[in-house]
Motif scaffolding. Structure first.
Motif, PDB file in Angstrom:
ATOM      1  N   VAL A  95      36.417 -12.622  -9.729  1.00  0.00           N
ATOM      2  CA  VAL A  95      37.124 -11.891  -8.675  1.00  0.00           C
ATOM      3  C   VAL A  95      38.409 -12.607  -8.259  1.00  0.00           C
ATOM      4  N   ARG A  96      38.414 -13.937  -8.307  1.00  0.00           N
ATOM      5  CA  ARG A  96      39.635 -14.655  -7.939  1.00  0.00           C
ATOM      6  C   ARG A  96      40.757 -14.412  -8.942  1.00  0.00           C
ATOM      7  N   ALA A  97      40.412 -14.169 -10.190  1.00  0.00           N
ATOM      8  CA  ALA A  97      41.426 -13.956 -11.223  1.00  0.00           C
ATOM      9  C   ALA A  97      41.813 -12.489 -11.386  1.00  0.00           C
ATOM     10  N   PHE A  98      41.010 -11.582 -10.855  1.00  0.00           N
ATOM     11  CA  PHE A  98      41.234 -10.152 -11.087  1.00  0.00           C
ATOM     12  C   PHE A  98      42.356  -9.644 -10.188  1.00  0.00           C
ATOM     13  N   LEU A  99      43.228  -8.802 -10.741  1.00  0.00           N
ATOM     14  CA  LEU A  99      44.415  -8.353 -10.009  1.00  0.00           C
ATOM     15  C   LEU A  99      44.265  -6.974  -9.383  1.00  0.00           C
ATOM     16  N   GLY A 100      43.213  -6.231  -9.730  1.00  0.00           N
ATOM     17  CA  GLY A 100      43.036  -4.889  -9.199  1.00  0.00           C
ATOM     18  C   GLY A 100      42.075  -4.855  -8.024  1.00  0.00           C
ATOM     19  N   PRO A 101      41.760  -3.655  -7.508  1.00  0.00           N
ATOM     20  CA  PRO A 101      40.827  -3.526  -6.388  1.00  0.00           C
ATOM     21  C   PRO A 101      39.405  -3.923  -6.780  1.00  0.00           C
ATOM     22  N   ILE A 102      38.707  -4.526  -5.820  1.00  0.00           N
ATOM     23  CA  ILE A 102      37.327  -4.977  -6.025  1.00  0.00           C
ATOM     24  C   ILE A 102      36.487  -4.424  -4.878  1.00  0.00           C
ATOM     25  N   VAL A 103      35.413  -3.717  -5.228  1.00  0.00           N
ATOM     26  CA  VAL A 103      34.486  -3.171  -4.239  1.00  0.00           C
ATOM     27  C   VAL A 103      33.136  -3.835  -4.439  1.00  0.00           C
ATOM     28  N   LEU A 104      32.555  -4.324  -3.353  1.00  0.00           N
ATOM     29  CA  LEU A 104      31.272  -5.015  -3.428  1.00  0.00           C
ATOM     30  C   LEU A 104      30.251  -4.305  -2.551  1.00  0.00           C
ATOM     31  N   ASP A 105      29.155  -3.918  -3.147  1.00  0.00           N
ATOM     32  CA  ASP A 105      28.013  -3.341  -2.438  1.00  0.00           C
ATOM     33  C   ASP A 105      26.957  -4.433  -2.349  1.00  0.00           C
ATOM     34  N   PRO A 106      26.767  -5.045  -1.194  1.00  0.00           N
ATOM     35  CA  PRO A 106      25.865  -6.204  -1.092  1.00  0.00           C
ATOM     36  C   PRO A 106      24.394  -5.777  -1.071  1.00  0.00           C
ATOM     37  N   VAL A 107      23.816  -5.632  -2.246  1.00  0.00           N
ATOM     38  CA  VAL A 107      22.432  -5.174  -2.363  1.00  0.00           C
ATOM     39  C   VAL A 107      21.508  -6.359  -2.077  1.00  0.00           C
ATOM     40  N   LEU A 108      20.982  -6.405  -0.873  1.00  0.00           N
ATOM     41  CA  LEU A 108      20.148  -7.527  -0.454  1.00  0.00           C
ATOM     42  C   LEU A 108      18.690  -7.149  -0.294  1.00  0.00           C
ATOM     43  N   ALA A 215      35.519   2.556  -5.592  1.00  0.00           N
ATOM     44  CA  ALA A 215      36.247   1.841  -6.650  1.00  0.00           C
ATOM     45  C   ALA A 215      37.115   2.788  -7.463  1.00  0.00           C
ATOM     46  N   VAL A 216      36.582   3.965  -7.791  1.00  0.00           N
ATOM     47  CA  VAL A 216      37.376   4.931  -8.554  1.00  0.00           C
ATOM     48  C   VAL A 216      38.579   5.395  -7.744  1.00  0.00           C
ATOM     49  N   ARG A 217      38.355   5.739  -6.481  1.00  0.00           N
ATOM     50  CA  ARG A 217      39.452   6.248  -5.661  1.00  0.00           C
ATOM     51  C   ARG A 217      40.545   5.182  -5.479  1.00  0.00           C
ATOM     52  N   LEU A 218      40.146   3.925  -5.296  1.00  0.00           N
ATOM     53  CA  LEU A 218      41.141   2.860  -5.187  1.00  0.00           C
ATOM     54  C   LEU A 218      41.894   2.676  -6.501  1.00  0.00           C
ATOM     55  N   ALA A 219      41.177   2.776  -7.617  1.00  0.00           N
ATOM     56  CA  ALA A 219      41.829   2.643  -8.921  1.00  0.00           C
ATOM     57  C   ALA A 219      42.816   3.777  -9.174  1.00  0.00           C
ATOM     58  N   LEU A 220      42.553   4.936  -8.591  1.00  0.00           N
ATOM     59  CA  LEU A 220      43.471   6.075  -8.728  1.00  0.00           C
ATOM     60  C   LEU A 220      44.697   5.947  -7.842  1.00  0.00           C
ATOM     61  N   GLY A 221      44.698   4.933  -6.964  1.00  0.00           N
ATOM     62  CA  GLY A 221      45.862   4.689  -6.131  1.00  0.00           C
ATOM     63  C   GLY A 221      45.714   5.068  -4.677  1.00  0.00           C
ATOM     64  N   ASP A 222      44.524   5.514  -4.263  1.00  0.00           N
ATOM     65  CA  ASP A 222      44.315   5.844  -2.853  1.00  0.00           C
ATOM     66  C   ASP A 222      44.432   4.600  -1.983  1.00  0.00           C
TER      67      ASP A 222
END
Length: 256
Positions: A95-108, A215-222
Motif C-alpha cells: 500500500v505504501r508503494a501503490f499510487l492509486g486508490p486503496i479501499v480497506l474493509d477491516p474484516v475482524l 474501489a471501482v467508483r474511485l478507480a473510475l474517477g469519482d
C-alpha cells in the motif's frame, strides 16, 4: 486507466460465494471493472458462520503478488480479510508503494460471531495500513476495535488521526428501527450522513460488496463523496434483491 478499471482484490475465499473474493469479483464485474485476486486464506464456512480459517503461506502469497504485479498494473486496491498477522507487513509495503486508490474493509469478525482478529491484527492494520489507505469501510463494532475507542462517536475521528483519507462508517450492525444511517468522515473534518431503509433480513457479504464497489467508483474517477454514495446505492439494491442459499444469512444478488 482504461474505461474498464482493473481492481486488485485481496481477501479470503468463501465457499458460499456470498463474501470474500467471490463477492469482490461479482461486484467489480457488475460495475464494469476487471477483478484480479489474491487469496489470503481458505475458510471452512457456510451461510451461518466461519468454522475454521487456514491462512495462505506467506511465501506463496509473496510469490503470487510479485508475479502478478510485474504483469498487471491495477487501477485500485481493495483489501478485505487479511487472514494472518504475518501478512500485514507485506501488505504494508504494497500500500505504501501503490499510487492509486486503496479501499480497506477491516474484516475482524464473521457475521456469525467467529473472531478473525487473532494476535492483535487490528492494531497492526491501524499502524501499518491505514496511513496509506484512501478509504476504510468499518461497521461500528469494527471502528471501535480498530481505534481502541469504546465510544463510537470517537472511533471515526481516532481512525482519521492515523492518516487514512476517509472513513465510511456503516450502521446496519447496530441499527434499530426502520432506517440505517451510514456516515462518511473526511480528513477535513466534514461528516456526511446517508440514510437508507433498513432491510428485513441479515446478509452475508454486504461489507465486501460495499468496499469493492467503492474501489471501482474511485478507480473510475469519482470523488470520495460520489464513490461512497454510488457504492451504497449498489450495495443496498444487491441486498434488496438477495436470496437465501442455505439455512443462514441471505446472499446479495450482485449480478443480473
Amino acid at each position: 486507466m482504461t474505461s474498464r478499471p482493473c481492481i486488485l482484490c485481496i481477501g479470503g475465499l468463501d465457499p458460499t460465494g456470498g463474501a470474500g473474493v467471490q463477492a469482490d469479483i461479482e461486484t467489480v464485474a457488475a460495475l464494469g471493472g476487471q477483478a484480479i485476486t489474491l487469496v489470503t486464506a481458505l475458510t471452512v464456512q457456510d451461510t451461518r458462520d466461519i468454522h475454521a480459517l487456514h491462512p495462505t503461506p506467506i511465501e506463496l502469497f509473496r510469490e503470487q503478488l510479485d508475479v502478478l504485479m510485474r504483469d498487471i498494473r491495477p487501477d485500485a486496491l481493495k483489501i478485505g480479510l487479511i487472514g494472518s498477522i504475518e501478512l500485514v507487513p507485506l501488505l504494508g509495503d504494497l500500500v505504501r508503494a501503490f499510487l492509486g486508490p486503496i479501499v480497506l474493509d477491516p474484516v475482524l469478525a464473521a457475521g456469525g460471531g467467529y473472531d478473525l482478529d487473532r494476535g492483535e491484527i487490528a492494531a497492526l492494520i491501524a499502524d501499518q495500513l491505514l496511513p496509506s489507505t484512501t478509504l476504510i469501510t468499518p461497521n461500528r463494532a469494527e471502528a471501535r476495535r480498530l481505534s481502541g475507542q469504546q465510544d463510537t462517536a470517537r472511533a471515526a475521528p481516532a481512525l482519521l488521526r492515523t492518516g487514512v483519507g476517509a472513513v465510511l462508517l456503516t450502521g446496519a450492525d447496530e441499527a434499530s428501527g426502520d432506517r440505517v444511517e451510514n456516515q462518511l468522515f473526511m480528513a477535513d473534518g466534514s461528516v456526511e450522513a446517508f440514510d437508507w431503509p433498513r432491510l428485513a433480513r441479515q446478509y452475508h457479504g454486504s461489507g465486501c460488496t460495499l468496499a469493492s464497489a467503492c474501489a471501482v467508483r474511485l478507480a473510475l474517477g469519482d470523488d470520495l463523496h460520489h464513490a461512497a454514495q454510488e457504492a451504497q446505492r449498489f450495495t443496498w439494491h444487491a441486498l434488496e434483491h438477495g436470496a437465501p442459499a442455505g439455512a443462514g444469512q441471505w446472499l446479495p444478488r450482485r449480478l443480473g
